[in-house]
Design an enzyme around this catalytic site. Sequence first.
Site, PDB file in Angstrom:
ATOM      1  N   ARG A 154       0.845  -1.189   0.000  1.00  0.00           N
ATOM      2  CA  ARG A 154       0.000   0.000   0.000  1.00  0.00           C
ATOM      3  C   ARG A 154       0.885   1.247   0.000  1.00  0.00           C
ATOM      4  O   ARG A 154       1.925   1.285   0.656  1.00  0.00           O
ATOM      5  CB  ARG A 154      -0.905   0.024   1.233  1.00  0.00           C
ATOM      6  CG  ARG A 154      -1.834   1.240   1.270  1.00  0.00           C
ATOM      7  CD  ARG A 154      -2.627   1.301   2.559  1.00  0.00           C
ATOM      8  NE  ARG A 154      -3.415   2.526   2.607  1.00  0.00           N
ATOM      9  CZ  ARG A 154      -4.126   2.921   3.665  1.00  0.00           C
ATOM     10  NH1 ARG A 154      -4.146   2.177   4.758  1.00  0.00           N
ATOM     11  NH2 ARG A 154      -4.802   4.050   3.621  1.00  0.00           N
ATOM     12  N   HIS A 155       0.453   2.246  -0.747  1.00  0.00           N
ATOM     13  CA  HIS A 155       1.200   3.507  -0.771  1.00  0.00           C
ATOM     14  C   HIS A 155       1.245   4.140   0.626  1.00  0.00           C
ATOM     15  O   HIS A 155       0.443   3.818   1.508  1.00  0.00           O
ATOM     16  CB  HIS A 155       0.582   4.491  -1.768  1.00  0.00           C
ATOM     17  CG  HIS A 155      -0.809   4.920  -1.424  1.00  0.00           C
ATOM     18  ND1 HIS A 155      -1.094   5.813  -0.416  1.00  0.00           N
ATOM     19  CD2 HIS A 155      -2.002   4.577  -1.969  1.00  0.00           C
ATOM     20  CE1 HIS A 155      -2.390   6.017  -0.348  1.00  0.00           C
ATOM     21  NE2 HIS A 155      -2.968   5.272  -1.270  1.00  0.00           N
ATOM     22  N   THR A 169     -10.380   8.434  -1.247  1.00  0.00           N
ATOM     23  CA  THR A 169      -9.469   8.908  -2.291  1.00  0.00           C
ATOM     24  C   THR A 169      -9.369   7.873  -3.386  1.00  0.00           C
ATOM     25  O   THR A 169      -8.680   6.857  -3.238  1.00  0.00           O
ATOM     26  CB  THR A 169      -8.067   9.185  -1.713  1.00  0.00           C
ATOM     27  OG1 THR A 169      -8.191   9.861  -0.465  1.00  0.00           O
ATOM     28  CG2 THR A 169      -7.259  10.030  -2.665  1.00  0.00           C
ATOM     29  N   ARG A 209       0.573   8.721  -5.961  1.00  0.00           N
ATOM     30  CA  ARG A 209       0.925   8.187  -4.652  1.00  0.00           C
ATOM     31  C   ARG A 209       1.461   6.755  -4.746  1.00  0.00           C
ATOM     32  O   ARG A 209       2.327   6.360  -3.964  1.00  0.00           O
ATOM     33  CB  ARG A 209      -0.273   8.259  -3.700  1.00  0.00           C
ATOM     34  CG  ARG A 209      -1.559   7.602  -4.199  1.00  0.00           C
ATOM     35  CD  ARG A 209      -2.748   8.111  -3.387  1.00  0.00           C
ATOM     36  NE  ARG A 209      -4.016   7.458  -3.678  1.00  0.00           N
ATOM     37  CZ  ARG A 209      -4.846   7.853  -4.651  1.00  0.00           C
ATOM     38  NH1 ARG A 209      -4.507   8.865  -5.445  1.00  0.00           N
ATOM     39  NH2 ARG A 209      -6.009   7.233  -4.822  1.00  0.00           N
ATOM     40  N   GLU A 257      -7.220   2.524  -7.338  1.00  0.00           N
ATOM     41  CA  GLU A 257      -8.162   2.467  -6.220  1.00  0.00           C
ATOM     42  C   GLU A 257      -9.596   2.414  -6.714  1.00  0.00           C
ATOM     43  O   GLU A 257      -9.908   2.814  -7.843  1.00  0.00           O
ATOM     44  CB  GLU A 257      -7.951   3.682  -5.307  1.00  0.00           C
ATOM     45  CG  GLU A 257      -8.809   3.701  -4.045  1.00  0.00           C
ATOM     46  CD  GLU A 257      -8.609   2.488  -3.127  1.00  0.00           C
ATOM     47  OE1 GLU A 257      -8.960   1.371  -3.561  1.00  0.00           O
ATOM     48  OE2 GLU A 257      -8.140   2.664  -1.991  1.00  0.00           O
ATOM     49  N   ASP A 276     -13.149   3.311  -7.654  1.00  0.00           N
ATOM     50  CA  ASP A 276     -13.683   4.599  -8.116  1.00  0.00           C
ATOM     51  C   ASP A 276     -14.884   4.961  -7.238  1.00  0.00           C
ATOM     52  O   ASP A 276     -15.936   4.332  -7.321  1.00  0.00           O
ATOM     53  CB  ASP A 276     -14.097   4.485  -9.582  1.00  0.00           C
ATOM     54  CG  ASP A 276     -14.637   5.795 -10.145  1.00  0.00           C
ATOM     55  OD1 ASP A 276     -14.804   6.767  -9.383  1.00  0.00           O
ATOM     56  OD2 ASP A 276     -14.919   5.833 -11.358  1.00  0.00           O
ATOM     57  N   TYR A 277     -14.724   5.985  -6.412  1.00  0.00           N
ATOM     58  CA  TYR A 277     -15.768   6.367  -5.457  1.00  0.00           C
ATOM     59  C   TYR A 277     -16.850   7.246  -6.063  1.00  0.00           C
ATOM     60  O   TYR A 277     -17.837   7.560  -5.390  1.00  0.00           O
ATOM     61  CB  TYR A 277     -15.141   7.067  -4.248  1.00  0.00           C
ATOM     62  CG  TYR A 277     -14.285   6.156  -3.412  1.00  0.00           C
ATOM     63  CD1 TYR A 277     -14.848   5.154  -2.627  1.00  0.00           C
ATOM     64  CD2 TYR A 277     -12.897   6.270  -3.409  1.00  0.00           C
ATOM     65  CE1 TYR A 277     -14.069   4.308  -1.862  1.00  0.00           C
ATOM     66  CE2 TYR A 277     -12.103   5.428  -2.657  1.00  0.00           C
ATOM     67  CZ  TYR A 277     -12.696   4.448  -1.882  1.00  0.00           C
ATOM     68  OH  TYR A 277     -11.913   3.600  -1.139  1.00  0.00           O
TER      69      TYR A 277
END
Length: 234
Positions: free
Chosen positions: A15-16, A28, A72, A103, A105-106
Site C-alpha cells: 500500500r502507498h 481517495t 501516490r 483504487e 472509483d468512489y
Amino acid sequence: MADNEGLTPRVFIVRHGETEWAKLGRQTGKTDIELTPLGLKQVLTTASHLVGEEKLLDPAKLARIFVSPRKRAQQTLQGLLGFHLNTIQSNGIEVTTTEDVAEWDYGEYEGLRLPEIRARRKEKGLDEEGKVWNVWGDGCEGGEVKDQVKERLDRVIAAIREIQAPCMRGEKAADVLVVAHGVILRAFVMRWLGYPLEMPLNMMLAPGAVGVLSYKNNSVDEPAFHVGMALPVE
C-alpha cells in the site's frame, strides 16, 4: 507435504504511504494526490528493512510488477525499490502501470468521509432501515460497483497465475509485486482467495505496509496468504 517457502512464488502487495486525504479519512479514488513527507518516510523505512538481497522482498526474484497510475502509488514504487528499479527494467522485467489496480472509483463519494457518505445515502433513501452502507456490497453512486472491481482484479490475478504456474518449485524467479491502494488491495486479497467481495472479512493494511500472498503445497490451485512470515535466514 509442507510448503517450501524458499521456492513457491509469492505476490507482494504494498500500500502507498500516507496522503493528506487518507490522514483525514477522505475517500481517495481518482484524485491524484501525492504522498506526505511522512508517507514517503513510511515507504523508505519499509524498503530499508524488507527490500534487498536476502531480505523479504528480493528484487532479483521479481518477474513482474503491477502498479497503479496514481502519483501516490508511483512514488511508493520508486521509494520502495530505489536504484533496484533501474536494474529490474534493464533486465527486461516488465513494470505494468494499469488502471486494473487503481483504487476503487468512489464516484460521487470522492473526497467524502464515511459518516458523510452514510448520511447522504440516508437522506436519499438508498439504504433500507437499519442497513449500513459499505463499499464492498453497495458500490458508489457514479462510481464502481463490486462486479466492475472484481472483473479488473481477476484479470490481474489471471496474469499473475500464468506467470507463476510453471514455477511452483523454483524453476525460475517468479515473484510479483503489486503497488496500489488500501481498499483495492484488500479486494485483491479477497479475489486471490476466491471469495466474493461482499463476504465479511475484516482486514487492515497500514500505509507503506507489505502483505504476502502465495500458494499452499507448491500448487497454483491452492492460493493462500501468509498470516505471518519469517524473514530469510542469512
